[in-house]
Scaffold this motif. Structure first.
Motif, PDB file in Angstrom:
ATOM      1  N   LEU A  26      85.077  -9.580 111.527  1.00 39.46           N
ATOM      2  CA  LEU A  26      83.795  -9.476 110.854  1.00 39.46           C
ATOM      3  C   LEU A  26      83.200  -8.086 111.060  1.00 39.46           C
ATOM      4  N   ASP A  27      83.259  -7.584 112.283  1.00 35.71           N
ATOM      5  CA  ASP A  27      82.747  -6.249 112.564  1.00 35.71           C
ATOM      6  C   ASP A  27      83.516  -5.199 111.767  1.00 35.71           C
ATOM      7  N   TYR A  28      84.830  -5.372 111.730  1.00 31.61           N
ATOM      8  CA  TYR A  28      85.684  -4.406 111.052  1.00 31.61           C
ATOM      9  C   TYR A  28      85.399  -4.402 109.557  1.00 31.61           C
ATOM     10  N   ASP A  29      85.289  -5.595 108.966  1.00 28.12           N
ATOM     11  CA  ASP A  29      85.043  -5.678 107.533  1.00 28.12           C
ATOM     12  C   ASP A  29      83.693  -5.070 107.165  1.00 28.12           C
ATOM     13  N   GLY A  30      82.729  -5.175 108.089  1.00 25.24           N
ATOM     14  CA  GLY A  30      81.415  -4.636 107.806  1.00 25.24           C
ATOM     15  C   GLY A  30      81.345  -3.136 108.010  1.00 25.24           C
ATOM     16  N   THR A  31      82.230  -2.596 108.828  1.00 29.85           N
ATOM     17  CA  THR A  31      82.222  -1.164 109.126  1.00 29.85           C
ATOM     18  C   THR A  31      83.642  -0.622 109.021  1.00 29.85           C
ATOM     19  N   PRO A  32      84.123  -0.332 107.811  1.00 33.44           N
ATOM     20  CA  PRO A  32      85.493   0.155 107.641  1.00 33.44           C
ATOM     21  C   PRO A  32      85.716   1.455 108.399  1.00 33.44           C
ATOM     22  N   VAL A  33      86.923   1.646 108.911  1.00 33.75           N
ATOM     23  CA  VAL A  33      87.258   2.874 109.609  1.00 33.75           C
ATOM     24  C   VAL A  33      88.088   3.760 108.685  1.00 33.75           C
ATOM     25  N   PRO A  34      88.065   5.070 108.895  1.00 31.59           N
ATOM     26  CA  PRO A  34      88.873   5.955 108.052  1.00 31.59           C
ATOM     27  C   PRO A  34      90.359   5.751 108.313  1.00 31.59           C
ATOM     28  N   VAL A  35      91.176   6.126 107.339  1.00 32.02           N
ATOM     29  CA  VAL A  35      92.614   6.052 107.543  1.00 32.02           C
ATOM     30  C   VAL A  35      93.000   7.052 108.614  1.00 32.02           C
ATOM     31  N   ALA A  36      94.208   6.890 109.168  1.00 31.31           N
ATOM     32  CA  ALA A  36      94.618   7.691 110.319  1.00 31.31           C
ATOM     33  C   ALA A  36      94.556   9.192 110.041  1.00 31.31           C
ATOM     34  N   SER A  37      95.005   9.609 108.869  1.00 29.95           N
ATOM     35  CA  SER A  37      95.010  11.051 108.575  1.00 29.95           C
ATOM     36  C   SER A  37      93.600  11.614 108.531  1.00 29.95           C
ATOM     37  N   ASP A  38      92.668  10.858 107.960  1.00 29.78           N
ATOM     38  CA  ASP A  38      91.276  11.303 107.939  1.00 29.78           C
ATOM     39  C   ASP A  38      90.686  11.302 109.344  1.00 29.78           C
ATOM     40  N   GLY A  39      91.063  10.290 110.134  1.00 31.29           N
ATOM     41  CA  GLY A  39      90.571  10.219 111.499  1.00 31.29           C
ATOM     42  C   GLY A  39      91.060  11.384 112.342  1.00 31.29           C
ATOM     43  N   LEU A  40      92.307  11.772 112.140  1.00 32.87           N
ATOM     44  CA  LEU A  40      92.864  12.901 112.887  1.00 32.87           C
ATOM     45  C   LEU A  40      92.141  14.193 112.524  1.00 32.87           C
ATOM     46  N   GLN A  41      91.871  14.382 111.246  1.00 28.42           N
ATOM     47  CA  GLN A  41      91.134  15.571 110.832  1.00 28.42           C
ATOM     48  C   GLN A  41      89.711  15.551 111.394  1.00 28.42           C
ATOM     49  N   ARG A  42      89.133  14.369 111.461  1.00 28.82           N
ATOM     50  CA  ARG A  42      87.791  14.234 112.034  1.00 28.82           C
ATOM     51  C   ARG A  42      87.777  14.645 113.505  1.00 28.82           C
ATOM     52  N   LEU A  43      88.819  14.270 114.236  1.00 26.12           N
ATOM     53  CA  LEU A  43      88.916  14.678 115.635  1.00 26.12           C
ATOM     54  C   LEU A  43      89.065  16.191 115.758  1.00 26.12           C
ATOM     55  N   LYS A  44      89.880  16.782 114.900  1.00 24.85           N
ATOM     56  CA  LYS A  44      90.065  18.231 114.927  1.00 24.85           C
ATOM     57  C   LYS A  44      88.759  18.956 114.621  1.00 24.85           C
ATOM     58  N   ASP A  45      88.034  18.456 113.636  1.00 25.32           N
ATOM     59  CA  ASP A  45      86.758  19.078 113.276  1.00 25.32           C
ATOM     60  C   ASP A  45      85.752  18.943 114.421  1.00 25.32           C
ATOM     61  N   GLY A  46      85.741  17.774 115.046  1.00 26.23           N
ATOM     62  CA  GLY A  46      84.832  17.561 116.165  1.00 26.23           C
ATOM     63  C   GLY A  46      85.151  18.462 117.336  1.00 26.23           C
ATOM     64  N   ASN A  47      86.447  18.670 117.591  1.00 20.14           N
ATOM     65  CA  ASN A  47      86.832  19.567 118.680  1.00 20.14           C
ATOM     66  C   ASN A  47      86.423  20.999 118.384  1.00 20.14           C
ATOM     67  N   ALA A  48      86.504  21.390 117.120  1.00 16.62           N
ATOM     68  CA  ALA A  48      86.077  22.746 116.753  1.00 16.62           C
ATOM     69  C   ALA A  48      84.585  22.932 117.036  1.00 16.62           C
ATOM     70  N   ARG A  49      83.797  21.897 116.772  1.00 16.39           N
ATOM     71  CA  ARG A  49      82.357  21.985 117.066  1.00 16.39           C
ATOM     72  C   ARG A  49      82.131  22.051 118.574  1.00 16.39           C
ATOM     73  N   TYR A  50      82.905  21.286 119.326  1.00 14.93           N
ATOM     74  CA  TYR A  50      82.787  21.297 120.785  1.00 14.93           C
ATOM     75  C   TYR A  50      83.102  22.680 121.346  1.00 14.93           C
ATOM     76  N   VAL A  51      84.170  23.275 120.881  1.00 13.65           N
ATOM     77  CA  VAL A  51      84.561  24.599 121.358  1.00 13.65           C
ATOM     78  C   VAL A  51      83.475  25.624 121.031  1.00 13.65           C
ATOM     79  N   ALA A  52      82.855  25.462 119.875  1.00 13.14           N
ATOM     80  CA  ALA A  52      81.814  26.397 119.450  1.00 13.14           C
ATOM     81  C   ALA A  52      80.458  26.103 120.091  1.00 13.14           C
TER      82      ALA A  52
END
Length: 222
Positions: A26-52
């Motif tokens: 129920l939680d999952y259906d209400g809050t879809p997660v991004p596909v793995a490739s999008d999630g990986l890019q999201r992590l990379k983008d977040g790390n870039a913000r952290y480094v900066a």
């Protein structure tokens, strides 16, 4: 320790996991997660913000906490070292409810860690697993010391035992032994999870779940 081949990979489903899956759907259906490739890019983008030094995920923690109190739908499982200098939420600039984090010294995947990861896949339906080591890892250094016959603290023995195959894999390679072993230990973790039957191996093999290795540099933050 020369013959250590890692911990057993078998894991049995339990009653609480089956019961929890219903609510999690129920939680999952209400809050879809991004596909793995999008999630990986999201992590990379977040790390870039952290480094900066430009974090954005923690601007409204009170709202985020309230929004996730009734359920969670993390888009990634982060398997990382327990080192206090390697906090995944900060490194990837993600707020509460976004990452399912499993941490042990040297990111050793013991039975408890493996079961936690399976929970993240089967119940929370996270499509991405990241196994992340880091520079200067003390658990890997302990494994090297143990294999060299040096004394190590008793609490470090089990970590050294589990990491020993990674150290042996790179002995004799060019470059720094510790750094090579840290990277090999990441590869070992990816292989252990990719072949974990009957739970993880099938979903990783058919592409339903993506697993990648990562290396975190303590000095740069990258």
């Amino acid at each position: 320790m020369a013959g250590v081949a890692g911990l057993p990979l078998a894991w049995g489903a339990s009653r609480w996991l089956a019961q929890g899956a219903v609510a999690a759907e129920l939680d999952y259906d209400g809050t879809p997660v991004p596909v793995a490739s999008d999630g990986l890019q999201r992590l990379k983008d977040g790390n870039a913000r952290y480094v900066a030094g430009e974090l954005t995920a923690f601007d409204d923690l009170a709202t985020d906490r309230e929004a996730t109190a009734g359920g969670q739908s993390p888009f990634a499982i982060i398997v990382s070292c327990a080192d206090s200098r390697v906090p995944p939420e900060l490194i990837f600039d993600e707020t509460v409810g976004e990452l399912f984090v499993v941490r042990t010294a040297g990111q050793v995947i013991d039975e408890a860690a493996r079961s936690s990861i399976i929970f993240g896949v089967e119940v929370l339906r996270a499509p991405l697993i990241v196994v992340m080591g880091h520079s200067g890892c003390g658990a890997v250094a302990a494994a090297i010391a143990a294999l060299d016959g040096e004394p190590i603290p008793g609490f470090a023995y089990r970590f050294a035992e589990a990491i020993a195959p990674a150290v042996q894999e790179v002995r004799g390679d060019e470059g720094d032994l510790l750094d090579n072993a840290i990277r090999a230990n990441v590869t070992l973790g990816v292989e252990q999870l990719s072949t974990a039957e009957p739970d993880l191996a099938p979903v990783i093999a058919d592409g339903a779940v993506t697993i990648v290795g990562a290396y975190y540099d303590l000095a740069s933050g990258e």
